[in-house]
Write a protein that holds these residues in place. Structure first.
Motif, mmCIF file in Angstrom:
data_model
loop_
_atom_site.group_PDB
_atom_site.id
_atom_site.type_symbol
_atom_site.label_atom_id
_atom_site.label_comp_id
_atom_site.label_asym_id
_atom_site.label_seq_id
_atom_site.Cartn_x
_atom_site.Cartn_y
_atom_site.Cartn_z
ATOM 1 N N LYS A 93 1.058 -1.467 0.042
ATOM 2 C CA LYS A 93 -0.032 0.183 -0.329
ATOM 3 C C LYS A 93 0.963 1.042 -0.333
ATOM 4 N N VAL A 94 0.151 1.919 -0.957
ATOM 5 C CA VAL A 94 1.403 3.368 -1.066
ATOM 6 C C VAL A 94 0.389 4.401 -0.678
ATOM 7 N N TRP A 95 0.949 4.892 0.370
ATOM 8 C CA TRP A 95 -0.197 6.924 0.839
ATOM 9 C C TRP A 95 0.559 8.161 -0.055
ATOM 10 N N LEU A 96 0.111 8.577 -0.467
ATOM 11 C CA LEU A 96 0.245 9.408 -1.073
ATOM 12 C C LEU A 96 -0.303 10.641 -0.549
ATOM 13 N N PHE A 97 0.332 11.840 -0.657
ATOM 14 C CA PHE A 97 0.315 13.106 -0.054
ATOM 15 C C PHE A 97 1.375 14.064 -0.417
ATOM 16 N N GLU A 98 0.502 15.513 -0.492
ATOM 17 C CA GLU A 98 1.613 16.646 -1.007
ATOM 18 C C GLU A 98 2.298 17.324 0.122
ATOM 19 N N ALA A 99 3.722 17.339 -0.363
ATOM 20 C CA ALA A 99 5.006 17.442 1.162
ATOM 21 C C ALA A 99 3.943 18.906 2.211
ATOM 22 N N ASP A 100 3.723 19.835 1.261
ATOM 23 C CA ASP A 100 3.886 20.990 2.008
ATOM 24 C C ASP A 100 2.134 21.557 2.999
ATOM 25 N N ILE A 101 0.889 20.284 3.120
ATOM 26 C CA ILE A 101 -0.086 21.232 3.692
ATOM 27 C C ILE A 101 0.727 20.751 4.528
ATOM 28 N N SER A 102 -0.931 21.650 5.060
ATOM 29 C CA SER A 102 -0.927 21.411 6.261
ATOM 30 C C SER A 102 -1.620 20.079 7.647
ATOM 31 N N ASP A 103 -1.695 20.254 8.777
ATOM 32 C CA ASP A 103 -2.053 19.202 9.481
ATOM 33 C C ASP A 103 -3.397 18.948 9.188
#
Ligand SMILES: [Zn+2]
Length: 172
Positions: A93-103
């Motif tokens: 499973k790969v979780w994809l997020f953007e690095a610069d987002i707020s909590d």
């Protein structure tokens, strides 16, 4: 495709002196290198992946978290077959997020497609802090949200201790 290592290294998997130095200094990890090579390989055949930026890769209990450049997630969601091939390439499973987002935004992403209703900080008597997330209550939702996995991912990414609650239905 942009990655934490140079194009040459990402294509060959061998590290140039510059990138070896970064690895030794801990500026990048072995996982960053491996992920860069994997994604660059995919990008050769996938125009969507080729437009992505990998900022950092993390591991959470055998699952992979990829932090991407801003705007990358929207592009990927429009191309689910690219998400699939990323998952396949990593074999987990790969979780994809953007690095610069707020909590707050991260919490919304981690529970996606379940909508986050409220987020509150709760201070415990011992001075530690909990992030309380309230999700809508509807039948079957509990099964869709893997609480332990999500808690682990948030702890790995931001050091957040999360408490998940479900909205209490009041009679109409
Ligand atoms: Zn290099």
């Amino acid at each position: 495709m942009r990655t934490p290592i140079c194009n040459f290294c990402a294509k060959t998997g061998a590290l140039c002196p510059e990138d070896s130095k970064k690895l030794k200094a801990g500026q990048i990890s072995q996982l960053d290198v491996e992920s860069s090579v994997k994604l660059t390989k995919l990008a050769e055949k996938d125009k969507v992946i080729d437009k992505l930026t990998l900022v950092k890769a993390l591991r959470s209990n055998g699952e992979i978290i990829l932090l991407l450049g801003s705007g990358n997630l929207k592009t990927l969601r429009m191309n689910p077959q690219s998400i699939e091939s990323i998952n396949r390439a990593f074999g987990t499973k790969v979780w994809l997020f953007e690095a610069d987002i707020s909590d707050r935004k991260l919490l919304e992403e981690v529970f996606y497609p379940v909508r986050v209703l409220t987020v509150n900080m709760v201070w415990l008597p011992d001075g530690s802090k909990l992030t309380k997330v309230v999700l809508p209550s509807f039948k079957g939702l509990e099964g869709k949200v893997d609480e332990n996995v999500i808690k682990r991912v948030l702890k790995t990414l931001r050091g957040l201790d999360v408490m998940i609650e479900y909205e209490r239905r009041t009679a109409p």
